[in-house]
Design an enzyme around this catalytic site. Structure first.
Site, PDB file in Angstrom:
ATOM      1  N   SER A   1      11.406 -38.152  -7.501  1.00  6.17           N
ATOM      2  CA  SER A   1      12.131 -37.734  -6.297  1.00  6.17           C
ATOM      3  C   SER A   1      13.410 -38.544  -6.176  1.00  6.17           C
ATOM      4  O   SER A   1      13.552 -39.615  -6.784  1.00  6.17           O
ATOM      5  CB  SER A   1      11.249 -37.974  -5.061  1.00  6.17           C
ATOM      6  OG  SER A   1      11.976 -37.833  -3.859  1.00  6.17           O
TER       7      SER A   1
ATOM      8  N   TYR B   1       5.990 -42.319   1.148  1.00  2.00           N
ATOM      9  CA  TYR B   1       6.404 -41.365   0.123  1.00  2.00           C
ATOM     10  C   TYR B   1       7.345 -42.018  -0.873  1.00  2.00           C
ATOM     11  O   TYR B   1       7.194 -41.859  -2.092  1.00  2.00           O
ATOM     12  CB  TYR B   1       7.079 -40.168   0.792  1.00  2.00           C
ATOM     13  CG  TYR B   1       7.550 -39.107  -0.165  1.00  2.00           C
ATOM     14  CD1 TYR B   1       6.667 -38.163  -0.677  1.00  2.00           C
ATOM     15  CD2 TYR B   1       8.887 -39.031  -0.556  1.00  2.00           C
ATOM     16  CE1 TYR B   1       7.093 -37.181  -1.550  1.00  2.00           C
ATOM     17  CE2 TYR B   1       9.325 -38.059  -1.428  1.00  2.00           C
ATOM     18  CZ  TYR B   1       8.428 -37.130  -1.929  1.00  2.00           C
ATOM     19  OH  TYR B   1       8.865 -36.155  -2.800  1.00  2.00           O
TER      20      TYR B   1
END
Length: 257
Positions: free
Chosen positions: A145, A158
């Site tokens: 990500s 996250y």
């Protein structure tokens, strides 16, 4: 001779492949010639994607899988071996995100996100990696990500999990490539999906994400397929331990105007 980017004769498993980015990658690998098993937790979504893969003339299985349960991952591998005799390609795309202030995020929420995004990825890599090492061939693609590199406000769990994906990818590449198993990653930028469309199109956070992307737009999920096909193919035979960033220039961005 087979084109180096062709996936003819290969068998791919995409965990978290029934929606969004994973869905696009599942269909993209099938169009490149692979038989593709696209899996997730929801039976109806697994069935829908399997029907799409079959419509492309490729073989598949309908095997719902939750990667937080090792026994389900093991059952997925066994089903693939019974049907296809092997698995050549593993794409780890399952993940979850929840926005919470780091000061007050609960340990339960933190553990849940880490277990899904990072420990679950390790489980899948271990289960499928052993099979690939035994047959001395494999391609593993872990989905990272932008949060692997930069922080976004109030998604620390996250971000920590996705930073861990980079490190895990490098570690496995070092350990397993001598056995013919090449491990790389893809770090998507900001891509519009059904889950985040309202956030991206109707919030100040979405406006900032668009502003930070020099191309001036969000990505389309099919724009990740090329990177996935490359890393899954024999063309990537000496690409190992890297994460390809597909972000429209987000990480290169300083001042855009």
């Amino acid at each position: 001779m087979k084109h180096p980017l062709s996936l003819e004769g290969r068998v791919a498993v995409v965990i978290g492949g029934t929606s969004g980015i994973g869905h696009a990658m599942s269909l993209g690998l099938a169009k490149a010639g692979a038989d593709v098993v696209s899996t997730g937790r929801r039976v109806e979504q697994v069935n829908e994607v399997a029907t799409e893969i079959e419509a492309l003339g490729r073989r598949t299985l309908r095997q719902p899988t939750d990667q937080t349960h090792r026994d389900q991952i093991e059952a997925l591998l066994e089903a693939c071996i019974q049907e296809f005799g092997k698995v050549d390609i593993l794409v780890n795309c399952a993940g979850k995100i929840k926005r919470s202030p780091t000061l007050t995020v609960s340990e339960e929420e933190w553990k849940d996100i880490i277990d899904t995004n990072l420990t679950g990825m390790l489980r899948a890599c271990q289960v499928f990696g052993k099979h690939m090492i035994d047959k001395q061939y494999g391609r593993i693609i872990n989905i990272a990500s932008l949060n692997s590199y930069v922080a976004l406000n109030e998604v620390a769990a996250y971000a920590a999990s996705k930073a861990g994906v980079l490190s895990l990818t490098r570690s496995l590449a070092v350990e397993w490539s001598k056995h013919g198993v090449i491990v790389n990653g893809i770090a998507p930028g900001v891509f519009r999906t059904d889950l985040n469309a309202a956030l991206l199109d109707g919030s100040p956070r979405g406006q900032e994400l668009r502003m930070r992307t020099p191309m001036g737009r969000f990505g389309k999920t099919e724009e990740l397929v090329g990177a996935a096909i490359y890393l899954a193919s024999d063309a990537a035979s000496f690409t190992n331990g890297h994460t390809i960033v597909v972000d429209g220039g987000f990480l290169a961005s300083g001042v855009n105007q």
